[in-house]
Design a protein around this motif. Sequence first.
Motif, mmCIF file in Angstrom:
data_model
loop_
_atom_site.group_PDB
_atom_site.id
_atom_site.type_symbol
_atom_site.label_atom_id
_atom_site.label_comp_id
_atom_site.label_asym_id
_atom_site.label_seq_id
_atom_site.Cartn_x
_atom_site.Cartn_y
_atom_site.Cartn_z
ATOM 1 N N GLY A 24 4.018 53.206 -75.544
ATOM 2 C CA GLY A 24 3.925 52.146 -76.531
ATOM 3 C C GLY A 24 2.763 52.349 -77.482
ATOM 4 N N LEU A 25 1.627 52.744 -76.922
ATOM 5 C CA LEU A 25 0.411 52.906 -77.718
ATOM 6 C C LEU A 25 0.564 53.994 -78.775
ATOM 7 N N GLY A 26 1.252 55.086 -78.417
ATOM 8 C CA GLY A 26 1.342 56.227 -79.319
ATOM 9 C C GLY A 26 2.705 56.423 -79.958
ATOM 10 N N LYS A 27 3.489 55.352 -80.056
ATOM 11 C CA LYS A 27 4.821 55.515 -80.669
ATOM 12 C C LYS A 27 4.711 55.587 -82.190
ATOM 13 N N PRO A 28 5.656 56.248 -82.842
ATOM 14 C CA PRO A 28 5.627 56.372 -84.310
ATOM 15 C C PRO A 28 5.711 55.010 -84.987
ATOM 16 N N PHE A 29 5.177 54.936 -86.190
ATOM 17 C CA PHE A 29 5.179 53.687 -86.945
ATOM 18 C C PHE A 29 6.604 53.206 -87.209
ATOM 19 N N ALA A 30 7.536 54.138 -87.326
ATOM 20 C CA ALA A 30 8.932 53.764 -87.574
ATOM 21 C C ALA A 30 9.514 52.954 -86.419
ATOM 22 N N ASP A 31 8.926 53.064 -85.221
ATOM 23 C CA ASP A 31 9.429 52.349 -84.041
ATOM 24 C C ASP A 31 8.606 51.107 -83.727
ATOM 25 N N ARG A 32 7.831 50.626 -84.702
ATOM 26 C CA ARG A 32 6.960 49.482 -84.439
ATOM 27 C C ARG A 32 7.762 48.261 -83.967
ATOM 28 N N TYR A 33 7.171 47.567 -83.020
ATOM 29 C CA TYR A 33 7.708 46.343 -82.422
ATOM 30 C C TYR A 33 9.028 46.550 -81.681
ATOM 31 N N LYS A 34 9.328 47.806 -81.360
ATOM 32 C CA LYS A 34 10.461 48.094 -80.477
ATOM 33 C C LYS A 34 9.878 48.494 -79.122
ATOM 34 N N ILE A 87 2.161 40.440 -78.743
ATOM 35 C CA ILE A 87 1.065 40.662 -79.689
ATOM 36 C C ILE A 87 1.624 41.247 -80.985
ATOM 37 N N VAL A 88 1.414 40.538 -82.073
ATOM 38 C CA VAL A 88 1.842 40.994 -83.397
ATOM 39 C C VAL A 88 0.602 41.264 -84.246
ATOM 40 N N GLY A 89 0.598 42.403 -84.934
ATOM 41 C CA GLY A 89 -0.533 42.766 -85.788
ATOM 42 C C GLY A 89 -1.146 44.092 -85.413
ATOM 43 N N ALA A 90 -1.113 44.428 -84.120
ATOM 44 C CA ALA A 90 -1.741 45.672 -83.664
ATOM 45 C C ALA A 90 -0.981 46.909 -84.133
ATOM 46 N N GLU A 91 0.333 46.777 -84.313
ATOM 47 C CA GLU A 91 1.151 47.940 -84.688
ATOM 48 C C GLU A 91 0.689 48.578 -85.993
ATOM 49 N N GLU A 92 0.126 47.757 -86.902
ATOM 50 C CA GLU A 92 -0.162 48.256 -88.247
ATOM 51 C C GLU A 92 -1.613 48.688 -88.458
ATOM 52 N N ILE A 93 -2.460 48.621 -87.431
ATOM 53 C CA ILE A 93 -3.873 48.954 -87.678
ATOM 54 C C ILE A 93 -4.072 50.454 -87.907
ATOM 55 N N THR A 121 12.057 42.733 -64.240
ATOM 56 C CA THR A 121 11.419 43.561 -65.268
ATOM 57 C C THR A 121 12.131 43.383 -66.599
ATOM 58 N N ASP A 122 13.454 43.385 -66.559
ATOM 59 C CA ASP A 122 14.236 43.216 -67.781
ATOM 60 C C ASP A 122 14.036 41.820 -68.378
ATOM 61 N N GLN A 123 13.903 40.814 -67.514
ATOM 62 C CA GLN A 123 13.669 39.447 -67.990
ATOM 63 C C GLN A 123 12.336 39.343 -68.735
ATOM 64 N N VAL A 124 11.301 39.944 -68.165
ATOM 65 C CA VAL A 124 9.976 39.919 -68.799
ATOM 66 C C VAL A 124 10.026 40.668 -70.123
ATOM 67 N N ARG A 125 10.638 41.847 -70.109
ATOM 68 C CA ARG A 125 10.712 42.675 -71.310
ATOM 69 C C ARG A 125 11.469 41.966 -72.424
ATOM 70 N N GLU A 126 12.597 41.355 -72.069
ATOM 71 C CA GLU A 126 13.406 40.663 -73.074
ATOM 72 C C GLU A 126 12.667 39.456 -73.647
ATOM 73 N N GLN A 127 11.913 38.759 -72.808
ATOM 74 C CA GLN A 127 11.174 37.599 -73.292
ATOM 75 C C GLN A 127 10.084 38.024 -74.281
ATOM 76 N N ILE A 128 9.403 39.130 -73.972
ATOM 77 C CA ILE A 128 8.377 39.639 -74.887
ATOM 78 C C ILE A 128 9.007 40.096 -76.195
ATOM 79 N N GLN A 129 10.119 40.847 -76.096
ATOM 80 C CA GLN A 129 10.780 41.357 -77.303
ATOM 81 C C GLN A 129 11.301 40.225 -78.177
ATOM 82 N N HIS A 130 11.905 39.224 -77.562
ATOM 83 C CA HIS A 130 12.428 38.083 -78.326
ATOM 84 C C HIS A 130 11.304 37.361 -79.070
ATOM 85 N N THR A 131 10.175 37.174 -78.398
ATOM 86 C CA THR A 131 9.040 36.489 -79.025
ATOM 87 C C THR A 131 8.459 37.328 -80.155
#
Length: 294
Positions: A162-172, A197-203, A271-281
Amino acid sequence: MTPEEQPPEGSQGGEGGLERRIAGGLAFLRRRLTGDYEVDDFGYDEELTDQVLMSLLRPLYEKYFRVEVKGIENIPAEGGALIVANHSGTLPMDGLMMQVAVHDNHPAGRHLRLLAADLVFMLPVVNELARKLGHTLACAEDASRLLEQGELVGVMPEGFKGLGKPFADRYKLQRFGRGGFVSTALRAGTPIVPCSIVGAEEIYPMIGNAKTVARLLGFPYFPITPTFPWLGPLGAVPLPTKWTIQFGEPIPTDGYPPEAAEDPMLMFNLTDQVREQIQHTLYKLLVQRRSVFF
């Protein structure tokens, strides 16, 4: 003296307040010099964190990234809880800002203990500072001990993916591993609190990865951004994006039987429930924000 003539709040006893602050600072230095302070088994130094390290991080949090916090009431007032968040930004500033968010906003004044990657503890200076801030190795043993002691524990299961993913994949969101964090929470019977957390992807918009350089340095990736390495040290300055950190409704785990922690299907579903809740938010927060920088 009329109310209008009263000195403003905070100015009363100004000299006395200054003297107390100076005395407190000198006492703090004396304890540091004499070794008269406590750290726990993990190296966490609560006094240093409160008095110094949080003060160093707070300007970034308040003035630079202007972090807005939502859902802080979803973090329990006492007892152990596992906070699970998305991870991004090339450098792990999101974890640090999440720590400040809990420390400065939780009504019970709780502290967040982060689980960090091995690499953090291999770097000089960074290793020592991470320990002082309450970070520890991202392993089930350390997480279980902290949860059983009633601590708030933060984990970012995407890790370097997640930390080192390309900018094109932000928030995925990337893969969350094998659900080890769910197993740990189940064994401890502690709730899981999703965090978005929204905002960190673009720093540091990562547009490339110099893999050969990364291998030579022993890093999982070596980022190339629009400013780094072209501008040298100046290119390492993060962009002043506007952040939002939202803590979601806790997912209880204390209703499951002890053997539930060994059930792979349950691990997968939770795990999927937690992941989906984070992604939806994340998607919801992205729709709501006006701009990356405002």
